[in-house]
Design an enzyme around this catalytic site. Structure first.
Site, PDB file in Angstrom:
ATOM      1  CD  GLU B 144      -2.084  -2.140   1.185  1.00 33.20           C
ATOM      2  OE1 GLU B 144      -0.968  -2.582   1.526  1.00 33.20           O
ATOM      3  OE2 GLU B 144      -3.057  -2.858   0.942  1.00 33.20           O
ATOM      4  CG  HIS B 213     -11.050  -6.546   7.487  1.00 39.92           C
ATOM      5  ND1 HIS B 213     -10.312  -7.499   8.136  1.00 39.92           N
ATOM      6  CD2 HIS B 213     -10.584  -6.524   6.209  1.00 39.92           C
ATOM      7  CE1 HIS B 213      -9.444  -8.032   7.306  1.00 39.92           C
ATOM      8  NE2 HIS B 213      -9.578  -7.472   6.126  1.00 39.92           N
TER       9      HIS B 213
END
Lengths: 427, 408
Positions: B144, B213
């Site tokens: 990322e 998440h």
């Protein structure tokens, strides 16, 4: 003729003797320390293939030997090139020395990281680039900026924090940017510039393949140090660049020290060039104190990128003569090590080469020295006389589109508020 | 990062449009009905606790959970040919917006994990790689920080990338690039380089996805100078904000929500964008201003039905622009109702609600008849267990209670 450039033999501990053929540098000190036990020595028969795929690891002496045997003359450069290289390196050195002076006189502040001793890398690589090629650097970026063509006045003004600086005084020593010269920074955190460089290389590929600018062969150079080579972004970008064959060259300026952390104490396998083939690209090790050797390797690596063959990892073994920054007392480095590298000063070495090969006379080189001194003095004068940024500059470049400051209680965009142009609005 | 399941399967098909009027003898009292399992079915869920069910087996179908996504009663029954526009789900609206912008400008490209061949974990980029090629819709390795930085470098050198975080939480790894380079580089370069990048992805509390998440990164990013943040909540504003973000010269972070991807709405055929800095008036009212965004909008609208039945008239504003705040729309509302309730999904500490409370107090203190109330999620890592997860986020019943308290 490359022998004129080889390292001086040195027999005191802890450095091993160095042969002409091997460009490599030193073994670890014999005293016990907690660090890598891998030896750093490259033998002269060091051309070997570490990868089943495309990566090769080559000792640069072989490149140089090949080149000299093929060319009709045994010289690596012409007179013009030689003078250009000399001038660029002297420029870098003189500028950095002036920075130190100005810092201690209180004209610039904060963290200033000087490049003395490493000029061969900047000059060797950047002088081969076109204007449209991009360079990404770290906080040790003054000389990269100068080599790329950013005027000394703009860099010095930036260091003084004046509005005529290349970043309007908003960046400072660690954030040199120039759109015109495609210098994409100047980054304070190590490693964070490497993805930026990867992005610039991606754009080059994109322009060629999607935007159909068929002649777009712009190359990007990413400069960073040995400490960065233990950082995740380095490895992640090696992977992506090799994966997509991006036109980029990763140039490691291995000056053996990350502030006070010696490279071998921080790295399990200190031979950085070997990490290239692990990702599918060639890894090359070169003597970074020798501008001609660096230039030869750079030509090959940049040529590869331009032809679309993908990235290269080049490890330049170099040294910084000063501390990490002007605030660093530089107490940890062994004086013998410093002397060893001081004897291999790249500027003195090139000067010797030029004179011995009758490419330039003493007088010509002195004239260049003088000219550079004048340029640097002029830069300081210009910076001194430049205005400091006005208050109105505070809010100007936060957003490219100032509507990003939002809509105020009165229904108008806040950037339409006159306090914004004065810089006194609270955001 | 672990692979995360996608929001496939049964979709509660719902319509919402910017200006709802609520029918008080509606849905709320009607008996539960079952709902379709297929995507594309166009009838609304009418039950007092609407369920957005992500499980195709309809496991939850019998459970009346009050964490609703809003319902609108009858308009779906209206024949689709009588109104112009076309119906689609929120993720399709995002895809449409993205595709239109990629058609319009060759420099727009997408980067992210599984955006290409896989079509995106939430199908936002479905079909785009086939149409535009692997370079314009780039499948990145799992890195990322580096691919976000690569996007920023590409933006600096002339492209207009859209970087997808497979889950917004993963962008924590990209914080270095987002803060230092995305936000600040335009300024530190003295304005020389623009970063017209869009960073988007789903976040928020889903259905038992676990703490990592279920993060709400808007609260972490809000202090970064130089970026804009917007949150979409309906197919209409999703497409509009996506297009506006891509066209903007500023770096924009577009927050989507995992549970809202299957919302259905009719949107105009013609080209339109939603202004990045403006808030959306969802329901005009007189008694209290309720400020919300993203999924909480639907909890608020759910609560609004109850409130209306009890005789209150809430004004609901979807702030949409999380940074900067639209102080005009918000201010006008405060000046009218004199009471503010903020309902958000961020944590109590340092969330968007906290900033909004400060902004309103600073600017409109004189107009307030009561202290601002802010309902946020608990300062707790989102638990896996469904019952616990339910109580970490704000539920409609709490909103009703809060309004009653405010309006006392």
């Amino acid at each position: 003729m490359s022998t004129a450039f080889s390292a001086a033999k040195f027999s005191t501990q802890p450095f091993s003797t160095i042969s002409h053929d091997s460009p490599l540098v030193f073994a670890k000190p014999t005293s016990q320390f907690f660090g890598s036990t891998r030896k750093l020595r490259l033998t002269s028969s060091s051309k070997f293939n570490l990868s089943r795929r495309s990566g090769t690891v080559v000792a640069v002496s072989d490149y140089v030997k090949q080149k000299t045997s093929k060319s009709t003359t045994s010289l690596l450069i012409t007179k013009e090139e030689g003078l250009e290289l000399y001038e660029d390196m002297v420029f870098g050195r003189a500028f950095e020395d002036m920075c130190a002076q100005m810092y201690y006189r209180g004209k610039m502040f904060g963290f200033v990281h000087l490049y003395n001793g490493q000029e061969a890398v900047s000059t060797g690589f950047i002088k081969l680039l076109k204007q449209q090629d991009s360079v990404v650097s770290t906080y040790r970026d003054h000389v990269h900026a100068l080599s790329k063509g950013v005027p000394a006045r703009a860099v010095m003004s930036e260091l003084f924090g004046k509005t005529t600086g290349c970043c309007r005084g908003q960046g400072g020593s660690m954030h040199m940017f120039s759109r015109e010269h495609n210098l994409l920074g100047g980054f304070a955190f190590i490693g964070e510039g490497i993805p930026i460089a990867t992005g610039a290389a991606f754009t080059s590929k994109y322009k060629r393949e999607v935007l159909k600018e068929a002649d777009c062969d712009h190359v990007t150079l990413a400069f960073f140090g040995d400490g960065t080579c233990n950082n995740g972004q380095f490895f992640e970008c090696l992977n992506m660049a090799a994966l997509w064959k991006l036109p980029i060259v990763f140039v490691v300026e291995n000056n053996l020290w990350a502030i006070g952390m010696s490279h071998s104490r921080a790295t399990s396998d200190p031979q950085i060039y070997k990490k290239g083939p692990a990702f599918g690209m060639p890894g090359i090790h070169v003597d970074g104190m020798d501008v001609l050797k660096v230039r030869e390797v750079a030509k090959e690596a940049i040529g590869r990128a331009r032809r679309g063959e993908g990235p290269t990892l080049v490890e330049c073994e170099t040294y910084r003569f000063r501390g990490h920054s002007l605030a660093d007392p530089d107490e940890l480095r062994d004086p013998a090590e410093k002397d060893h590298y001081a004897a291999r000063d790249p500027i003195r070495a090139l000067k010797k080469y030029l004179i011995e090969n009758s490419l330039a006379s003493e007088a010509e080189l002195k004239a260049i020295d003088k000219k550079i001194d004048e340029v640097v003095e002029d830069a300081v004068e210009f910076a001194d006389e430049s205005p400091i940024p006005a208050r109105s500059q505070l809010l100007e470049n936060v957003f490219a589109d100032p509507r990003g400051f939002g809509i105020g209680p009165d229904g108008r965009y806040r950037c339409e508020d006159p306090k914004f142009t004065e810089g006194t609005a609270r955001v | 990062m672990a692979a995360i399941f996608q929001g496939v399967g049964a979709a509660a098909t719902l319509s919402s449009s910017p200006s709802n009027s609520f029918d008080s003898n509606n849905s709320f009292l009607s008996p539960p009905r079952s709902f379709s399992v297929g995507k594309g079915a166009s009838f609304s869920v009418i039950r007092s606790g609407g369920i957005l069910n992500l499980n195709s087996k309809g496991r939850r179908a019998q459970q009346l959970i009050s964490n609703a996504v809003a319902t609108k009663a009858d308009s779906a029954a209206v024949s689709s040919s009588s109104k112009p526009g076309h119906e689609l789900l929120l993720f399709e609206a995002l895809q449409e917006g993205l595709e239109e912008e990629m058609d319009r400008d060759l420099r727009v490209c997408v980067m992210g994990e599984d955006v290409g061949h896989y079509g995106g974990s939430y199908k936002v980029t479905k079909g785009l790689a086939k149409k535009f090629g692997d370079l314009r819709v780039l499948d990145t390795p799992i890195a990322e920080n580096s691919f976000t930085g690569m996007g920023i470098g590409a933006a600096m050198t002339g492209l207009r990338p859209v970087v997808e975080g497979m889950n917004m939480g993963f962008l924590l790894l990209a914080f270095n690039q987002i803060s230092n380079n995305c936000g600040m580089l335009h300024y530190t370069s003295g304005g020389q380089f623009t970063i017209p990048i869009v960073i988007r992805g789903p976040g928020g509390v889903g259905r038992q996805l676990g703490a990592e998440h279920s993060q709400r990164l808007e609260s972490y990013f809000q202090s970064i100078p130089g970026i804009q943040m917007v949150a979409c909540s309906t197919p209409y504003n999703a497409k509009g904000l996506m297009k506006a973000a891509i066209r903007s010269e500023n770096p924009v972070i577009l927050f989507e929500h995992v549970l809202l991807y299957n919302l259905k709405e009719r949107i105009p055929d013609e080209d339109y964008i939603c202004n990045l800095e403006e808030a959306e008036m969802v329901r005009p009212g007189e008694h209290v201003t309720i400020l919300t965004y993203s999924r909480m909008r639907y909890h608020v609208m759910q609560a609004a039905k109850t409130l209306v039945n009890k005789g209150y008239d809430p004004e609901v504003i979807d702030i949409r622009s999380l940074k900067p705040f639209d102080l005009y729309t918000i201010g006008n509302s405060v000046k009218k109702t004199h009471r503010v309730l903020i309902v958000e999904e961020c944590m109590r500490t340092g969330g968007i609600g906290a900033s909004l409370t400060a902004a309103i107090t600073e600017n409109f203190n004189d107009y307030l008849d009561a202290p601002i109330m802010c309902l946020s999620s608990q300062d707790v890592p989102t638990p896996y267990a469904g019952t616990l997860e339910e109580v970490t986020v704000v539920q409609p019943a709490q909103i009703v209670t809060a309004v009653e308290q405010l309006c006392r």
